[in-house]
Design a protein around this motif. Structure first.
Motif, PDB file in Angstrom:
ATOM      1  N   SER A  53       3.633  58.723   3.971  1.00 44.45           N
ATOM      2  CA  SER A  53       4.707  58.721   4.964  1.00 44.45           C
ATOM      3  C   SER A  53       5.500  57.424   4.823  1.00 44.45           C
ATOM      4  O   SER A  53       4.915  56.335   4.922  1.00 44.45           O
ATOM      5  CB  SER A  53       4.132  58.830   6.377  1.00 44.45           C
ATOM      6  N   SER A  55       7.971  54.289   5.687  1.00 50.17           N
ATOM      7  CA  SER A  55       8.351  53.541   6.880  1.00 50.17           C
ATOM      8  C   SER A  55       9.857  53.688   7.113  1.00 50.17           C
ATOM      9  O   SER A  55      10.614  54.065   6.211  1.00 50.17           O
ATOM     10  CB  SER A  55       8.007  52.065   6.715  1.00 50.17           C
ATOM     11  N   ARG A  56      10.261  53.384   8.324  1.00 53.87           N
ATOM     12  CA  ARG A  56      11.695  53.430   8.663  1.00 53.87           C
ATOM     13  C   ARG A  56      12.483  52.463   7.790  1.00 53.87           C
ATOM     14  O   ARG A  56      13.561  52.792   7.281  1.00 53.87           O
ATOM     15  CB  ARG A  56      11.835  53.070  10.141  1.00 53.87           C
ATOM     16  N   HIS A  57      11.914  51.265   7.593  1.00 50.00           N
ATOM     17  CA  HIS A  57      12.599  50.253   6.797  1.00 50.00           C
ATOM     18  C   HIS A  57      12.759  50.700   5.344  1.00 50.00           C
ATOM     19  O   HIS A  57      13.812  50.497   4.730  1.00 50.00           O
ATOM     20  CB  HIS A  57      11.831  48.934   6.858  1.00 50.00           C
ATOM     21  N   LEU A  59      12.961  53.796   4.215  1.00 51.62           N
ATOM     22  CA  LEU A  59      13.986  54.842   4.134  1.00 51.62           C
ATOM     23  C   LEU A  59      15.388  54.257   4.198  1.00 51.62           C
ATOM     24  O   LEU A  59      16.296  54.718   3.500  1.00 51.62           O
ATOM     25  CB  LEU A  59      13.790  55.856   5.260  1.00 51.62           C
ATOM     26  N   MET A  60      15.572  53.225   5.016  1.00 53.44           N
ATOM     27  CA  MET A  60      16.888  52.593   5.098  1.00 53.44           C
ATOM     28  C   MET A  60      17.239  51.894   3.789  1.00 53.44           C
ATOM     29  O   MET A  60      18.386  51.943   3.340  1.00 53.44           O
ATOM     30  CB  MET A  60      16.926  51.625   6.275  1.00 53.44           C
ATOM     31  N   ARG A  73      22.013  59.187   5.854  1.00 50.39           N
ATOM     32  CA  ARG A  73      20.945  58.225   6.122  1.00 50.39           C
ATOM     33  C   ARG A  73      20.271  58.559   7.454  1.00 50.39           C
ATOM     34  O   ARG A  73      19.042  58.475   7.575  1.00 50.39           O
ATOM     35  CB  ARG A  73      21.511  56.803   6.141  1.00 50.39           C
ATOM     36  N   ASN A  74      21.076  58.923   8.441  1.00 43.24           N
ATOM     37  CA  ASN A  74      20.507  59.360   9.717  1.00 43.24           C
ATOM     38  C   ASN A  74      19.642  60.605   9.531  1.00 43.24           C
ATOM     39  O   ASN A  74      18.567  60.735  10.125  1.00 43.24           O
ATOM     40  CB  ASN A  74      21.626  59.672  10.717  1.00 43.24           C
ATOM     41  N   LEU A  77      16.270  59.738   8.155  1.00 38.67           N
ATOM     42  CA  LEU A  77      15.406  59.169   9.181  1.00 38.67           C
ATOM     43  C   LEU A  77      14.862  60.252  10.105  1.00 38.67           C
ATOM     44  O   LEU A  77      13.675  60.255  10.459  1.00 38.67           O
ATOM     45  CB  LEU A  77      16.180  58.121   9.989  1.00 38.67           C
ATOM     46  N   TYR A  82      11.976  59.612  12.676  1.00 40.87           N
ATOM     47  CA  TYR A  82      12.532  58.404  13.272  1.00 40.87           C
ATOM     48  C   TYR A  82      13.877  58.712  13.933  1.00 40.87           C
ATOM     49  O   TYR A  82      14.583  59.659  13.555  1.00 40.87           O
ATOM     50  CB  TYR A  82      12.738  57.318  12.218  1.00 40.87           C
ATOM     51  N   VAL A  85      19.796  55.593  13.141  1.00 40.19           N
ATOM     52  CA  VAL A  85      20.183  54.188  13.287  1.00 40.19           C
ATOM     53  C   VAL A  85      21.683  54.057  13.544  1.00 40.19           C
ATOM     54  O   VAL A  85      22.120  53.233  14.352  1.00 40.19           O
ATOM     55  CB  VAL A  85      19.792  53.399  12.018  1.00 40.19           C
TER      56      VAL A  85
END
Length: 268
Positions: A53, A55-57, A59-60, A73-74, A77, A82, A85
């Motif tokens: 899985s 992390s959010r960071h 994926l960004m 990008r959204n 997430l 998540y 952003v």
């Protein structure tokens, strides 16, 4: 209601599959992406196959290195569970008041030359008085909202019969749209491309854009009142958008390509 539907649909699509699709669309190997994003190739492979899985960071970072549109990008997430952003503000809302004012100032300052503001789907968002010259012979039904700028340009009841170099301009428009489809994977744009390809065109369409004598840009040559007006255009976007709406707006401004066109516009 729309937001809930979008979130649910995105969440059902595995984040690893979305990531792999975008990586392959960008023609980037796992090794290249892992080096750029400072993550191990093994971990990236596990993310794509669903064994890990992200992390959010992470994926960004991956979204940035894949040069994904903010909307996508959204979506990435959301698919991982998540929250998005990047905000997606309404254009007529208070959050975008300063940007809206800047666009209107730019449109007004460009008169008497035509300028339009378009969104991601090539719908007309705004325009100045100069666009009247471009659309004065267009069928009324094509100007009913939402007005699609590319449809107005190439439709046989639109500007197409009045474009002196229709084959060249059509090839330019379709090529530009084809590149946008490749960059965004937007199904709406893909459908628009197929629609525009089906419009008739008697003029030969060049496979590549080659300048004519004296041309430094491809001009739009428009027949009006027994004379030919010639334009070139520039496209402006917001330089550092952090809002989905702003990131998807562009301003296309038309300039006279010769002195005769400049004189004709100044006299209107």
């Amino acid at each position: 209601m729309t937001t809930v539907t979008t979130v649910t649909a995105a969440a059902r699509e595995p984040v690893g599959e979305l990531l792999r699709q975008w990586r392959e669309r960008r023609r980037i190997s796992q090794l290249e992406l892992s080096l750029a994003a400072d993550v191990s190739t093994r971990h990236l492979s596990f993310v794509e196959t669903g064994r890990s899985s992200p992390s959010r960071h992470l994926l960004m970072r991956l979204g940035e290195h894949l040069d994904l549109p903010l909307r996508e990008r959204n979506r990435l997430l959301l698919a991982a569970g998540y929250a998005p952003v990047y905000p997606h503000s309404p254009l007529d809302g208070g959050e975008l008041a300063a940007a809206r004012d800047a666009v209107r100032r730019l449109l007004a300052a460009h008169e008497p030359y035509p300028a339009v503001v378009i969104d991601r789907s090539w719908h007309l968002v705004d325009g100045n008085d100069g666009i009247g010259l471009l659309v004065e012979a267009v069928a009324a039904e094509l100007l009913e909202p939402p007005v699609n700028v590319l449809r107005v340009t190439l439709h046989p009841d639109g500007m197409a019969p009045h474009i002196a170099n229709l084959g060249q301009w059509r090839a330019h428009v379709l090529g530009r749209l084809r590149r946008e489809v490749a960059a965004t994977a937007d199904p709406g744009l893909a459908g628009l491309l197929e629609e525009l390809r089906g419009y008739p065109c008697a003029d030969p369409e060049p496979e590549i854009e080659v300048p004519g004598p004296g041309d430094v840009v491809l001009p739009l040559r428009l027949r009006r009142d027994g004379r030919e007006l010639s334009f070139f255009s520039t496209v402006a976007t917001f330089g550092t958008p952090l809002d989905v709406t702003l990131s998807e707006l562009s301003i296309e401004a038309f300039y006279p390509a010769d002195a005769a066109t400049a004189d004709a516009l100044s006299a209107r």
